[in-house]
Write a protein that holds these residues in place. Structure first.
Motif, PDB file in Angstrom:
ATOM      1  N   SER B 175       0.871  -1.175   0.000  1.00  0.00           N
ATOM      2  CA  SER B 175       0.000   0.000   0.000  1.00  0.00           C
ATOM      3  C   SER B 175       0.911   1.230   0.000  1.00  0.00           C
ATOM      4  O   SER B 175       1.740   1.385   0.895  1.00  0.00           O
ATOM      5  N   VAL B 176       0.788   2.074  -1.013  1.00  0.00           N
ATOM      6  CA  VAL B 176       1.795   3.124  -1.229  1.00  0.00           C
ATOM      7  C   VAL B 176       1.250   4.526  -0.979  1.00  0.00           C
ATOM      8  O   VAL B 176       0.054   4.764  -1.102  1.00  0.00           O
ATOM      9  N   ASP B 178       0.521   8.406  -2.021  1.00  0.00           N
ATOM     10  CA  ASP B 178       0.238   9.078  -3.296  1.00  0.00           C
ATOM     11  C   ASP B 178       0.904  10.443  -3.372  1.00  0.00           C
ATOM     12  O   ASP B 178       0.981  11.039  -4.436  1.00  0.00           O
ATOM     13  N   VAL B 242      -2.029  -1.036  -5.505  1.00  0.00           N
ATOM     14  CA  VAL B 242      -3.244  -0.396  -6.017  1.00  0.00           C
ATOM     15  C   VAL B 242      -3.139   1.052  -5.580  1.00  0.00           C
ATOM     16  O   VAL B 242      -2.967   1.318  -4.390  1.00  0.00           O
ATOM     17  N   SER B 243      -3.179   1.958  -6.509  1.00  0.00           N
ATOM     18  CA  SER B 243      -3.060   3.356  -6.065  1.00  0.00           C
ATOM     19  C   SER B 243      -3.922   4.270  -6.909  1.00  0.00           C
ATOM     20  O   SER B 243      -4.403   3.911  -7.978  1.00  0.00           O
ATOM     21  N   ARG B 244      -4.117   5.459  -6.381  1.00  0.00           N
ATOM     22  CA  ARG B 244      -4.795   6.501  -7.120  1.00  0.00           C
ATOM     23  C   ARG B 244      -3.689   7.256  -7.854  1.00  0.00           C
ATOM     24  O   ARG B 244      -2.677   7.629  -7.235  1.00  0.00           O
ATOM     25  N   THR B 266      -7.659   5.001 -10.810  1.00  0.00           N
ATOM     26  CA  THR B 266      -7.102   3.918  -9.996  1.00  0.00           C
ATOM     27  C   THR B 266      -6.329   2.977 -10.913  1.00  0.00           C
ATOM     28  O   THR B 266      -6.766   2.685 -12.026  1.00  0.00           O
TER      29      THR B 266
END
Lengths: 397, 422
Positions: B175-176, B178, B242-244, B266
């Protein structure tokens, strides 16, 4: 005193005014004592007497402005009539001209003064908090508990999660392996539970303009607690300061209100029961532990009702109990005291879990009752003969 | 006793030694880029890639740098040299270098035939009330959009499906963040200077730290390991996120209207850290994973080996996957994967230790497992039926509580914009 929500006068010449909030101060003054108590209970330092005094002064000047405008109109008519007469009296014409000039000048200077007075008065009124709901207690009140509070003390989550939480300098917090799988699993679980409870999913925009942020009750002008984006080609300084672009996140009340602001919805369509799973961004935080992050993955529920909003609040409380019970950990639901409410909240149900390390409860989510406070500010209303503003509830989890 | 001169000489030597030890100049492949025999090749590479950077200036600065004896001038030249080296694009895979256009590698799936004239995604989502993108500029910024109801469920289903595919292939899900530093974006190979770039910056009057919004999770994933040395046996590292993603670019092209080019979306991303010997093989591996993820979505696709001028600065080789969009009658990019060799690792200081103790730069690769809006377009235009609904591919139905098709979202109200009061 600057506002992105109430823009008048010369500022309005420089930017597009997206919304003119609905303000009914006199209605609020009907129960002035209650409003005074509200301010005291919230421990805010608002001088209601001063606002009231200024408001009535503004109203007096507004009336004077209307009289002057009417006078100007009538003099104009008279003037037009006189100059059309064949044997018009030159003295009378000159007298009318002079009269016209005096009224126009007085009106002009009054208008200029009124703009700044109006701005000052209205921004003060918009700074008033929401009404406090009757169930908001004087002191935090536990209304539900699940399982026993753990008695042991543990290491901090950062120590326990040494291999699954990685911090990079002061900007990056990464969740790895089991921590990120947990994030994915819990979001899927919440999402499925809400769809089964007949909520509709939205994937919202993450950006909002200043007007929406302030409309939701968060002071936005030059507020470092709201992530603000640099825009290279803004038209002028007013736009640059009052109509900024913010990264607030899709899982937020802001995002839902950006969708509904200044829009009308048919009464038959209510209640609206939506949710969005996505990001929630705060101002730049320390990012030293999971309690103080710039960015969080969150799930936001949005409910709008034109009827008894309390029914929905109760249903949502039941949904929260069901969803959290299934997790199998101790938690409690607490109605917060007025001093802990945000300006826009009337009642806040805080979902709290116990930190075995800090030996205190930490809020992991909340259910907030806004009533019509936000919808009035951002003109989200019901389509019909009367102007009805929907009552709103927001849940962050 | 040492004379002052000797001490000064000694200090000078020590200073030079320390600077060489820590100089970022060492992170660049000086032996290659500052060798006169390679100048022509490098210049041709820059031209073919339509890249920026001036290799002759690099060579000139390098010669001045090595011949300079003044510490002060040397330090100044070093900064200039690094800045010029930084601009140079990656080398190009020899099989691709001579090409002027992309090479078709293969087709996947068949073009679907329709009994009716297939509609453009924009028209379908409007008819079915699946996306709102009008009258939002004053409230959520220009070109913003909201995905509604069952279409938002499909959005989430795609994320879950792609992540499942990556977890099954032993990718480590991360989980990164943004919001990342500008320097990280630059070190990943994106130019951030000038007003016409793809990056959203935070307002520096209100926020410290020269931060910006990440355009892809690849940047944050690479940033997680900056200045890190792996042991060889730890490689390959296979990461997923999974990132925005936020991109400031806009487009006024008719075929890119609607969801095709948006400011925020996304994305499920792959990022791999491998040894130099492994990177060519792992590019094929990433492409294979993408094929495995996209093929069951019943889309017709083509895979292209991209020519030099389409590689951007960091990629050594890049494959694009384009899906057939029946409503538009064109192929549209839905995914890509790149081998960036040591371009990013040199800028970010990501290294590995060989069994013999020698420290080398790793190679990095990235690939898109699911860029949601593009996939929504492809699925909508391909899955449309004569009855006006959208069929959901079987593999996604289990992520949508068994739902088989998407109909008009009548529970989501049509909005009526309030008029301004005079």
């Amino acid at each position: 005193m600057k506002s992105a929500l109430y823009v008048v006068g010369d500022k309005a010449q420089h930017m597009f005014v997206a919304v003119q909030p609905f303000i009914d101060f006199e209605k609020r003054l009907k129960d002035k004592d209650e409003l005074e108590r509200n301010i005291t209970r919230r421990c805010t330092s608002i001088d209601l007497q001063k606002i009231e005094k200024r408001y009535y002064f503004y109203k007096t000047l507004e009336e004077k402005k209307e009289i002057l405008e009417q006078t100007k109109y009538e003099i104009n008519n008279l003037y037009e009539m006189v100059i059309k007469e064949t044997n018009s009296d030159i003295n009378k014409i000159n007298q009318l001209k002079l009269h016209k000039h005096v009224v126009t000048e007085e009106l002009k200077s009054l208008k200029e003064y009124l703009y700044s007075l109006e701005e000052n008065v209205m921004i003060s009124i918009l700074g008033l908090p929401n009404d406090i709901h009757e169930l908001t207690p004087e002191e935090d009140q536990i209304i539900h508990e699940f399982m026993e509070k753990p008695s042991h003390r543990s290491e901090s989550h950062m120590k326990i999660g040494l291999n699954i939480i990685k911090l990079v300098e002061n900007w990056g917090c990464y969740l790895r392996s089991d921590a990120s799988l947990f994030e994915l699993a819990i979001s899927n679980y919440f999402q499925r539970s809400l769809i089964r409870s007949d909520f509709i999913q939205f994937q919202n925009a993450d950006f909002t303009r200043s007007v929406v942020v302030e409309g939701c009750g968060t002071d936005v002008v030059n507020n470092k607690e709201v992530v603000t984006i640099y825009e290279p080609n803004t038209k002028n300084e007013v736009v640059e300061e009052l109509s900024r672009l913010h990264l607030t996140g899709s899982a937020s009340m802001y995002a839902f209100m950006a969708y509904f602001a200044k829009n009308l919805v048919y009464r038959s369509q209510f209640p609206l029961k939506y949710f969005c799973y996505g990001r929630s961004y705060k101002g730049l935080r320390s990012n030293k532990n999971l309690f103080d992050l710039t960015q969080e993955s969150a799930l936001n529920v949005f409910v709008a009702s034109v009827d008894d909003v309390w029914v929905h609040f109760k249903h949502l409380t039941d949904d929260i109990i069901q969803i959290y019970n299934n997790l199998g950990y101790h938690y409690r639901l607490v109605y917060l005291q007025p001093s802990k409410l945000n300006k826009s909240e009337s009642l806040r149900l805080s979902i709290q879990m116990f930190s075995n390390h800090q030996q205190e409860y930490v809020e992991v989510g909340n259910l907030s009752l806004y009533d019509t406070y936000i919808s009035e500010r951002l003109l989200f209303s019901c389509l019909g003969k009367e102007q009805i503003f929907p009552k709103l509830i927001g849940v962050i989890s | 006793m040492l004379s002052t001169l000797k001490i000064n000489k000694c200090l000078l030597k020590t200073g030079t030694y320390l600077r060489n030890l820590h100089s970022r100049l060492n992170d660049f492949d000086i032996e290659y880029f500052c060798n006169s025999q390679n100048l022509k090749e490098i210049e041709e590479n820059i031209n073919r890639r339509k890249g920026i950077g001036d290799i002759n200036l690099v060579y000139k600065l390098y010669n001045k740098y090595i011949s300079s004896t003044s510490e002060e001038i040397k330090s100044e030249l070093e900064s200039k040299l690094i800045s010029e080296l930084w601009k140079l694009p990656n080398r190009t895979h020899p099989l691709v270098l001579e090409r002027n256009e992309s090479k078709l590698m293969k087709y996947i799936g068949e073009k679907k035939t329709f009994l009716h004239k297939p509609l453009h995604c924009q028209e379908i989502v409007k008819r079915l009330n699946l996306v709102r993108s009008d009258q939002l500029g004053n409230f959520s910024g220009s070109k913003s959009y909201y995905v509604l109801g069952e279409f938002a469920n499909l959005d989430r289903a795609l994320v879950q499906y792609a992540v499942r595919g990556l977890l099954d292939n032993n990718f480590d899900l991360i989980s990164v963040p943004d919001i990342i530093p500008r320097s990280l974006v630059e070190n990943c190979g994106l130019i951030t200077a000038g007003t016409r770039n793809q990056i959203f910056f935070l307002n520096s009057n209100l926020h410290q730290g020269d931060m910006c919004l990440s355009g892809t999770a690849e940047m944050a994933l690479a940033g997680m390991y900056q200045n890190h040395i792996f042991e060889k046996k730890e490689l390959p590292i296979k990461l997923a996120a999974v990132s925005r993603c936020y991109r400031a670019e806009t487009s006024n092209l008719a075929e890119e209207r609607g969801l095709y080019r948006v400011h925020e979306f996304t994305k499920v991303e792959m990022f791999l850290i491998v040894t130099p010997e492994q990177s060519d093989t792992y590019l094929e591996y990433v492409r294979d994973i993408q094929e495995k993820i996209f093929t069951p979505l019943d889309l017709h696709m083509q895979i292209l080996d991209m020519p030099p001028h389409e590689l951007g600065a960091p990629a050594y080789r890049k494959y694009d996957i384009e899906a057939w969009l029946p409503g538009r009658g064109i192929y549209g990019e839905i995914s890509s994967c790149s081998n960036c060799t040591d371009y990013q690792s040199r800028r970010l200081g990501i290294k590995y230790r060989e069994e013999n103790g020698e420290v080398k730069f790793v190679h990095t690769l990235n690939g898109t497992a699911a860029a949601i809006p593009r996939l929504l377009i492809a699925l909508t235009e391909t899955g449309q039926t004569e009855k006006g609904v959208i069929q959901i591919p079987k593999v996604l139905q289990k992520y949508m509580l068994g739902q088989e098709s998407i109909k008009k979202q009548s529970r989501i109200p049509q909005l009526k914009l309030m008029k301004n009061k005079k």
